[in-house]
Motif scaffolding. Sequence first.
Motif, PDB file in Angstrom:
ATOM      1  N   LEU A 121       0.806  -1.226   0.000  1.00 18.31           N
ATOM      2  CA  LEU A 121       0.000   0.000   0.000  1.00 18.31           C
ATOM      3  C   LEU A 121       0.837   1.273   0.000  1.00 18.31           C
ATOM      4  O   LEU A 121       0.276   2.369   0.028  1.00 18.31           O
ATOM      5  N   PHE A 122       2.164   1.167  -0.018  1.00 16.16           N
ATOM      6  CA  PHE A 122       3.069   2.325  -0.034  1.00 16.16           C
ATOM      7  C   PHE A 122       2.752   3.279   1.113  1.00 16.16           C
ATOM      8  O   PHE A 122       2.467   4.468   0.918  1.00 16.16           O
ATOM      9  N   LEU A 123       2.804   2.735   2.331  1.00 15.37           N
ATOM     10  CA  LEU A 123       2.538   3.531   3.528  1.00 15.37           C
ATOM     11  C   LEU A 123       3.780   4.348   3.881  1.00 15.37           C
ATOM     12  O   LEU A 123       4.915   3.927   3.621  1.00 15.37           O
ATOM     13  N   PRO A 124       3.611   5.500   4.547  1.00 17.65           N
ATOM     14  CA  PRO A 124       4.729   6.446   4.696  1.00 17.65           C
ATOM     15  C   PRO A 124       5.586   6.252   5.936  1.00 17.65           C
ATOM     16  O   PRO A 124       6.645   6.883   6.043  1.00 17.65           O
ATOM     17  N   TRP A 125       5.173   5.418   6.883  1.00 18.23           N
ATOM     18  CA  TRP A 125       5.865   5.371   8.169  1.00 18.23           C
ATOM     19  C   TRP A 125       6.936   4.284   8.198  1.00 18.23           C
ATOM     20  O   TRP A 125       6.904   3.341   7.414  1.00 18.23           O
ATOM     21  N   ASP A 126       7.883   4.443   9.129  1.00 13.48           N
ATOM     22  CA  ASP A 126       8.744   3.317   9.452  1.00 13.48           C
ATOM     23  C   ASP A 126       8.013   2.461  10.484  1.00 13.48           C
ATOM     24  O   ASP A 126       6.865   2.743  10.846  1.00 13.48           O
ATOM     25  N   THR A 127       8.663   1.408  10.974  1.00 12.97           N
ATOM     26  CA  THR A 127       7.978   0.486  11.882  1.00 12.97           C
ATOM     27  C   THR A 127       7.528   1.183  13.157  1.00 12.97           C
ATOM     28  O   THR A 127       6.406   0.980  13.638  1.00 12.97           O
ATOM     29  N   ASP A 128       8.379   2.032  13.719  1.00  9.58           N
ATOM     30  CA  ASP A 128       8.009   2.755  14.940  1.00  9.58           C
ATOM     31  C   ASP A 128       6.874   3.738  14.662  1.00  9.58           C
ATOM     32  O   ASP A 128       5.982   3.922  15.502  1.00  9.58           O
ATOM     33  N   GLY A 129       6.925   4.377  13.489  1.00 12.17           N
ATOM     34  CA  GLY A 129       5.858   5.303  13.130  1.00 12.17           C
ATOM     35  C   GLY A 129       4.524   4.601  12.988  1.00 12.17           C
ATOM     36  O   GLY A 129       3.475   5.128  13.387  1.00 12.17           O
ATOM     37  N   PHE A 130       4.556   3.379  12.427  1.00  8.25           N
ATOM     38  CA  PHE A 130       3.316   2.609  12.300  1.00  8.25           C
ATOM     39  C   PHE A 130       2.778   2.231  13.674  1.00  8.25           C
ATOM     40  O   PHE A 130       1.561   2.287  13.921  1.00  8.25           O
ATOM     41  N   ALA A 131       3.686   1.866  14.582  1.00  9.45           N
ATOM     42  CA  ALA A 131       3.249   1.547  15.946  1.00  9.45           C
ATOM     43  C   ALA A 131       2.599   2.756  16.600  1.00  9.45           C
ATOM     44  O   ALA A 131       1.592   2.629  17.321  1.00  9.45           O
ATOM     45  N   GLY A 132       3.149   3.931  16.353  1.00  7.93           N
ATOM     46  CA  GLY A 132       2.539   5.149  16.885  1.00  7.93           C
ATOM     47  C   GLY A 132       1.147   5.384  16.321  1.00  7.93           C
ATOM     48  O   GLY A 132       0.236   5.816  17.042  1.00  7.93           O
ATOM     49  N   GLN A 133       0.976   5.108  15.016  1.00 12.33           N
ATOM     50  CA  GLN A 133      -0.345   5.250  14.413  1.00 12.33           C
ATOM     51  C   GLN A 133      -1.325   4.249  15.017  1.00 12.33           C
ATOM     52  O   GLN A 133      -2.515   4.557  15.211  1.00 12.33           O
ATOM     53  N   LEU A 134      -0.844   3.029  15.293  1.00 13.29           N
ATOM     54  CA  LEU A 134      -1.707   2.033  15.912  1.00 13.29           C
ATOM     55  C   LEU A 134      -2.165   2.502  17.296  1.00 13.29           C
ATOM     56  O   LEU A 134      -3.343   2.330  17.669  1.00 13.29           O
ATOM     57  N   GLN A 135      -1.255   3.083  18.060  1.00 13.77           N
ATOM     58  CA  GLN A 135      -1.615   3.596  19.385  1.00 13.77           C
ATOM     59  C   GLN A 135      -2.708   4.654  19.266  1.00 13.77           C
ATOM     60  O   GLN A 135      -3.698   4.642  20.016  1.00 13.77           O
ATOM     61  N   ALA A 136      -2.541   5.589  18.312  1.00 16.81           N
ATOM     62  CA  ALA A 136      -3.533   6.648  18.133  1.00 16.81           C
ATOM     63  C   ALA A 136      -4.877   6.075  17.694  1.00 16.81           C
ATOM     64  O   ALA A 136      -5.935   6.551  18.122  1.00 16.81           O
ATOM     65  N   THR A 137      -4.839   5.036  16.873  1.00 17.38           N
ATOM     66  CA  THR A 137      -6.088   4.420  16.404  1.00 17.38           C
ATOM     67  C   THR A 137      -6.806   3.713  17.545  1.00 17.38           C
ATOM     68  O   THR A 137      -8.036   3.813  17.682  1.00 17.38           O
ATOM     69  N   ILE A 138      -6.055   2.990  18.360  1.00 18.11           N
ATOM     70  CA  ILE A 138      -6.658   2.315  19.517  1.00 18.11           C
ATOM     71  C   ILE A 138      -7.326   3.338  20.432  1.00 18.11           C
ATOM     72  O   ILE A 138      -8.462   3.149  20.894  1.00 18.11           O
ATOM     73  N   ASP A 139      -6.632   4.450  20.691  1.00 19.05           N
ATOM     74  CA  ASP A 139      -7.203   5.491  21.549  1.00 19.05           C
ATOM     75  C   ASP A 139      -8.478   6.063  20.939  1.00 19.05           C
ATOM     76  O   ASP A 139      -9.450   6.364  21.660  1.00 19.05           O
ATOM     77  N   PHE A 140      -8.510   6.215  19.618  1.00 19.84           N
ATOM     78  CA  PHE A 140      -9.727   6.713  18.957  1.00 19.84           C
ATOM     79  C   PHE A 140     -10.870   5.724  19.131  1.00 19.84           C
ATOM     80  O   PHE A 140     -12.013   6.113  19.434  1.00 19.84           O
ATOM     81  N   PHE A 141     -10.602   4.432  18.950  1.00 16.12           N
ATOM     82  CA  PHE A 141     -11.647   3.419  19.113  1.00 16.12           C
ATOM     83  C   PHE A 141     -12.174   3.403  20.552  1.00 16.12           C
ATOM     84  O   PHE A 141     -13.373   3.177  20.792  1.00 16.12           O
ATOM     85  N   VAL A 142     -11.284   3.616  21.503  1.00 12.78           N
ATOM     86  CA  VAL A 142     -11.714   3.655  22.905  1.00 12.78           C
ATOM     87  C   VAL A 142     -12.624   4.861  23.132  1.00 12.78           C
ATOM     88  O   VAL A 142     -13.669   4.760  23.807  1.00 12.78           O
ATOM     89  N   ARG A 143     -12.240   6.017  22.578  1.00  8.46           N
ATOM     90  CA  ARG A 143     -13.081   7.208  22.748  1.00  8.46           C
ATOM     91  C   ARG A 143     -14.445   7.023  22.102  1.00  8.46           C
ATOM     92  O   ARG A 143     -15.456   7.520  22.606  1.00  8.46           O
ATOM     93  N   ARG A 144     -14.489   6.326  20.984  1.00  7.76           N
ATOM     94  CA  ARG A 144     -15.757   6.103  20.293  1.00  7.76           C
ATOM     95  C   ARG A 144     -16.595   5.004  20.941  1.00  7.76           C
ATOM     96  O   ARG A 144     -17.753   4.790  20.560  1.00  7.76           O
ATOM     97  N   GLY A 145     -16.025   4.267  21.895  1.00  7.30           N
ATOM     98  CA  GLY A 145     -16.765   3.188  22.537  1.00  7.30           C
ATOM     99  C   GLY A 145     -16.724   1.885  21.770  1.00  7.30           C
ATOM    100  O   GLY A 145     -17.440   0.942  22.122  1.00  7.30           O
ATOM    101  N   LEU A 146     -15.891   1.792  20.731  1.00  6.26           N
ATOM    102  CA  LEU A 146     -15.781   0.542  19.982  1.00  6.26           C
ATOM    103  C   LEU A 146     -14.920  -0.474  20.720  1.00  6.26           C
ATOM    104  O   LEU A 146     -15.057  -1.684  20.499  1.00  6.26           O
TER     105      LEU A 146
END
Length: 881
Positions: free
Chosen positions: A663-688
């Motif tokens: 998919l030609f994603l822009p992050w390195d491995t650590d950057g992707f992990a950071g995006q995952l953290q932000a996504t998890i926090d968003f799902f928690v805020r949304r109640g998912l």
Amino acid sequence: MTTTADSPARQRAPWWFNLAGQLLQPWVRIRRDPAEPTSLLQAGVPVCYVIERDGFSDALILQRACCEAGLPNPMQPLAGTRRRRSVFALARRDGSLLGRNRKRNPNEPLRQLVHSLEGMAERDIQIVPVSIYVGRAPSRDSGWFRVLFSENWVMVGRFRRMLALLLNGRDTVVHFSAPVSLRLMLDESGGITPERFARKVARVLRTHFHRIRAAVIGPDLSHKRTVVDAVLNAEPVRAAIAATAAKEKTSHAKAWRKAHQLALEIAADYSHPVVRSASFLLGNFWNKLYDGISMHHFDKARAAAPGHEVIYVPCHRSHADYLLMSYQLHVSGVVVPHIAAGVNLNLPVIGPILRRGGAFFLRRSFKGNALYSVVFNEYVAQLIDRGVPMEYFIEGGRSRTGRLLAPRAGMLAMTVRAFLRAPRRPVLFQPVYIGYEKLMEGASYAGELSGQPKEKESLIGLLRGLKVLRQRYGHVALNFGEPIELTPLLDAASDDWRAAGADPEAKPEWLGALTDRLAEQIQININRAADVNPINLLALALLATPKHAMAESDLLTQLELSKTMLEALPYSDRVTLTPMNPAAIIAYGEQMGWIQRVQHPLGDVLTATGERAVLLSYFRNNVLHLTATAAWVSCCFLNNRRMSRSSILRLGRIIYPFIQGELFLPWDTDGFAGQLQATIDFFVRRGLLESSNDGRSLERSPGQDDGAYQLKVIARSLIQAFERYYITIAALAKNGPHTMTGAELENACTLTAQRLSLLNELSAPEFFDKALFRGFIQKLRERRIVWTDDAGKLDYDSALEGMVRDARVILSREVRHSILKITPGGNDKEAGANEVREDPATPDHVPADSDDAALHERHVAAEHQLHRHPAASDGAANSPD
């Protein structure tokens, strides 16, 4: 007698000349530059005008301009010489007298002037270069017929010049340059012969006129007169011609003619009048075809371009890409780039028009034709050396799946090597994302992915395809991504890269790695400039359901979630998102014919059926990369009720290189992990998701809950990628090491995916796209999980077995067993009899309830207009996974 600025301008002009001037006067309006050129002249010194091209109309215009400005009359004899006129032209036509050709030497007037100064040191003549432009730059509001006769670089005939005067004469510019002292130049020449001095002065004047013309009407882009000669005279091409003559045992002249034909086959024949005329036609064409064309971040691209050689590198999704880019750049006041087009488009009628619009043609393969390769490389080098903007598609062909294709770095390598030869202007690559809401080629793409042969381009096929023009294709977006400068990449690749240009044939060791990095960065920046339109959002939601149908209330909720997620977790500051609200998106999808509404008293259902669903996968894939992090987190909860945050991140780091490559994603491995953290926090805020144990543990709601349903919809946009990965590693594990070649593995994977698609009604044709399997296998090679042995067979590392175990977290047992059953192979090493069941107490994941059944019931209910059936209660029918 010395002629001064006080002499009457019409004193010596013949009566017939004055009569012609009177007839021409109503059609010509002159603007002088500068407005008062008399201040340029030195009083008391004879004046001789020199114009760029010989022509009766130019003499009339010059005479009138001099009359209006109070300058010496160009039609009177030049004092102190034998010349009957005080004007001459650098470029002169050969005339005819009584049927006999009369050759004219363009340097003869200069020799006469030089001879008139011999032996008379006190005498001087001031030469005034005068540039005359008729219709030099019609505005965009000018009629297209007038554009055909605007000023250009070609010396036109008398009839065409007359039409230009009639149509564009009121936009005539006469540019007076500062006079040149012939005496001063002669004294500084060092006593050379009059013939050599005349040639030198003519050369200086030609350079002067060329510079003025380029400043007024733009650079000379008529390649068949300028670039082709330069290509054939280049040292690499001359050496290739000599080598071809020796290899084929033919004459040098015959080999030269062959190279000349190749250059003509390649070269563009850019015509500003043709481009301007085409812009008028395309304006009406786009209005009938599309509801609008928008450009985003173009102001940033325009600001970055000055001083650079700009290479436009858009994604390639339709034949319309060529025309859309050129048209939008032209109407925005930017020079139209020269476009690298496949030779398959060099059709009768169409090819010459494209060539005059700036297209240059290249063959699909250069193998076996060394002369063609050298000529094409030199042509690209000439374009870059002359500062001509270019455009090419590094994917090599149009994407049939909606994803960016693996780049082919051939044109990039040529560009880099051409810059190394002559690093005069820094090179800037400008990525462009092109987004459609409906494709003219959609039906043919689906057919090709289903196994039908690609239809060869032809004029008859083009005429047959005109029926698609009866439809409307919605809006088109051109998003300009972040530009990429070549020089910093070269600095990072090698400290002495400037020395690499000394040998045009040299290929530095670092060149291959640099072009690969450059190609990948271009694809990344294209994806970072994506446009999310209503059709993309509908495709993401509807294609995640087994029957491609959702209750309207569910679809409204899912669209709202997608928009909110894209806004809260911005992929890039250049991504654009439709302003429509969910209800408007659904209405627009119905209007465009993508989705169908099934009315029912218990609630309407929106569905995409048959071919529409297949074609919608293209638009889902356009923006799949934007939801990759959310899809991965959601995938972890497809078959698991609870998971630890650390497990999601650990598995994400393992799988990321393969998702990134696809998919030609822009992050390195650590950057992707950071995006995952932000996504998890968003799902928690949304109640998912629910967070516990200080955020270390995560849990979703039961399968029949709305939150679980929304997570499953997000997850299913990416689940097929993991199924393809599992097919690949299952085929390797089943057949064992040292048994399959790379090509055999690709074929086995494609056949398995095709059969699985037939058995499970998977509608996305890219599921069994061989190129995606090839890319995954290449990533396995790069990470040394798979390699080729001495016999050409594939061997693999023990890490492959770990990937098989990790797949159990994401893929259900049913899917894994289906893949293992279908995959061809001699022994079932991985499958054995039964899979190993994880310990239920493991902290990584906990068995889920029967969510697949709950999701299936939800979709069946939507399809049949029934109430949802309650899912099995927690723990009543747990999956052993």
